[in-house]
Scaffold this motif. Structure first.
Motif, mmCIF file in Angstrom:
data_model
loop_
_atom_site.group_PDB
_atom_site.id
_atom_site.type_symbol
_atom_site.label_atom_id
_atom_site.label_comp_id
_atom_site.label_asym_id
_atom_site.label_seq_id
_atom_site.Cartn_x
_atom_site.Cartn_y
_atom_site.Cartn_z
ATOM 1 N N UNK A 13 4.127 1.580 -15.837
ATOM 2 C CA UNK A 13 4.962 0.407 -16.134
ATOM 3 C C UNK A 13 5.731 0.538 -17.439
ATOM 4 N N UNK A 14 5.120 1.137 -18.463
ATOM 5 C CA UNK A 14 5.795 1.250 -19.757
ATOM 6 C C UNK A 14 7.017 2.156 -19.675
ATOM 7 N N UNK A 15 6.884 3.298 -19.001
ATOM 8 C CA UNK A 15 8.023 4.208 -18.902
ATOM 9 C C UNK A 15 9.083 3.675 -17.953
ATOM 10 N N UNK A 16 8.670 2.972 -16.906
ATOM 11 C CA UNK A 16 9.648 2.333 -16.010
ATOM 12 C C UNK A 16 10.451 1.287 -16.780
ATOM 13 N N UNK A 17 9.762 0.483 -17.582
ATOM 14 C CA UNK A 17 10.463 -0.503 -18.412
ATOM 15 C C UNK A 17 11.403 0.185 -19.408
ATOM 16 N N UNK A 18 10.956 1.308 -19.972
ATOM 17 C CA UNK A 18 11.793 2.035 -20.929
ATOM 18 C C UNK A 18 13.064 2.545 -20.251
ATOM 19 N N UNK A 19 12.936 3.041 -19.031
ATOM 20 C CA UNK A 19 14.118 3.516 -18.294
ATOM 21 C C UNK A 19 15.089 2.373 -18.048
ATOM 22 N N UNK A 20 14.557 1.219 -17.702
ATOM 23 C CA UNK A 20 15.425 0.058 -17.485
ATOM 24 C C UNK A 20 16.080 -0.404 -18.792
ATOM 25 N N UNK A 21 15.355 -0.309 -19.899
ATOM 26 C CA UNK A 21 15.952 -0.665 -21.189
ATOM 27 C C UNK A 21 17.085 0.295 -21.544
ATOM 28 N N UNK A 22 16.893 1.584 -21.259
ATOM 29 C CA UNK A 22 17.967 2.540 -21.514
ATOM 30 C C UNK A 22 19.233 2.165 -20.786
ATOM 31 N N UNK A 23 19.091 1.759 -19.524
ATOM 32 C CA UNK A 23 20.230 1.287 -18.737
ATOM 33 C C UNK A 23 20.837 0.043 -19.364
ATOM 34 N N UNK A 24 19.984 -0.921 -19.719
ATOM 35 C CA UNK A 24 20.472 -2.194 -20.253
ATOM 36 C C UNK A 24 21.243 -2.014 -21.553
ATOM 37 N N UNK A 25 20.731 -1.177 -22.444
ATOM 38 C CA UNK A 25 21.374 -1.006 -23.744
ATOM 39 C C UNK A 25 22.657 -0.175 -23.640
ATOM 40 N N UNK A 26 22.751 0.708 -22.642
ATOM 41 C CA UNK A 26 23.932 1.562 -22.544
ATOM 42 C C UNK A 26 25.020 0.936 -21.676
ATOM 43 N N UNK A 27 24.637 0.361 -20.542
ATOM 44 C CA UNK A 27 25.619 -0.200 -19.609
ATOM 45 C C UNK A 27 25.506 -1.710 -19.483
ATOM 46 N N UNK A 28 24.288 -2.208 -19.361
ATOM 47 C CA UNK A 28 24.086 -3.643 -19.153
ATOM 48 C C UNK A 28 24.636 -4.504 -20.266
ATOM 49 N N UNK A 29 24.636 -3.967 -21.478
ATOM 50 C CA UNK A 29 25.177 -4.693 -22.640
ATOM 51 C C UNK A 29 26.603 -5.176 -22.351
ATOM 52 N N UNK A 30 27.375 -4.367 -21.641
ATOM 53 C CA UNK A 30 28.764 -4.712 -21.339
ATOM 54 C C UNK A 30 28.933 -5.289 -19.937
ATOM 55 N N UNK A 31 28.190 -4.744 -18.984
ATOM 56 C CA UNK A 31 28.422 -5.123 -17.592
ATOM 57 C C UNK A 31 27.726 -6.422 -17.206
#
Length: 262
Positions: A13-31
């Motif tokens: 769960x921790x690494x899955x959450x980390x992968x989702x955070x990577x997406x959120x901070x790189x793309x989700x921040x704008x999209x």
């Protein structure tokens, strides 16, 4: 918009959450604001008062405000979760993500000499992950209209030397393009709303952080000959691909290629 695909280093769960955070901070921040009218929950919970809040009028204004989504995709990383800390971590964009983005654990294509680009040290060949990006956009953001606005790899360039034919034999780029186009086509067949693909780049140019030492172009620029543009082998391949509808099917990777060397 730039995006790397993040795969969890381990299925926890921790690494899955980390992968989702990577997406959120790189793309989700704008999209996310352009789709939902607000920033990703992961960013709001970590950045808190340092992240501006949308008023109801602003949220209504930005939500659904795009005509299409342009995606620049080059590579991927493994995401390893880092422990949360509220005291001893300096405030920064990278630290706020609480993840370690790893590249030295990637699998290799058995058909390729190396999975890493020759001209830059950050680019690994990860074509399947382009398909993963497109399918996540489909499911998470209501299948928006997408154009791939950048996708490519880099040669090592030395502009102080005269052009030789070896510089034009960019087999690694052809392999990169073939594999990424394969998984792009698969994502389209699976319902991703992609309407265009642009290879980066038409010709070698000045690259951020690399100057003239990395050539992303399908055309070589000969600095010793009045900046003449010379087609590389990839330019001829791409022209043939576009005009003859040629096809390429990558071979499946052996299971051992997925082993993680931590």
């Amino acid at each position: 918009m730039d995006i790397n695909w993040y795969s969890p280093l381990d299925v926890t769960p921790k690494d899955v959450d980390a992968a989702n955070r990577g997406w959120d901070f790189m793309l989700g921040w704008f999209l996310d604001p352009m789709v939902t009218g607000d920033y990703p929950i992961s960013m709001k919970s970590i950045v808190r008062e340092r992240l501006p809040e949308f008023s109801s009028d602003q949220a209504e204004l930005v939500s659904g405000s795009y005509d299409y989504i342009g995606i620049n995709y080059y590579t991927a990383r493994y995401a390893q979760a880092l422990p949360y800390s509220s005291n001893d971590v300096a405030i920064s964009y990278d630290n706020d993500q609480y993840l370690n983005a790893l590249s030295n654990v990637f699998y290799f294509y058995p058909q390729s000499l190396s999975s890493q680009a020759e001209g830059v040290d950050w680019l690994y060949f990860c074509p399947e992950e382009l398909g993963a990006v497109l399918m996540k956009l489909k499911h998470k953001y209501n299948n928006p209209l997408i154009y791939i606005t950048e996708n490519g790899t880099a040669d090592k360039v030395d502009i102080s030397k005269p052009l030789d034919q070896e510089a034009l034999q960019d087999e690694a780029r052809i392999r990169y393009m073939k594999d990424h186009l394969y998984y792009l086509a698969k994502a389209i067949r699976d319902g991703a709303n992609v309407h265009g693909y642009m290879v980066w780049s038409l010709m070698d140019n000045v690259e951020m952080d690399s100057g003239y030492t990395a050539g992303f172009g399908v055309h070589y620029v000969d600095h010793s000959n009045d900046f003449k543009r010379v087609p590389k082998k990839s330019a001829e391949w791409f022209k043939d691909f576009l005009t003859s509808s040629s096809r390429h099917t990558p071979q499946p990777r052996p299971l051992e290629e997925f082993a993680k060397a931590i």
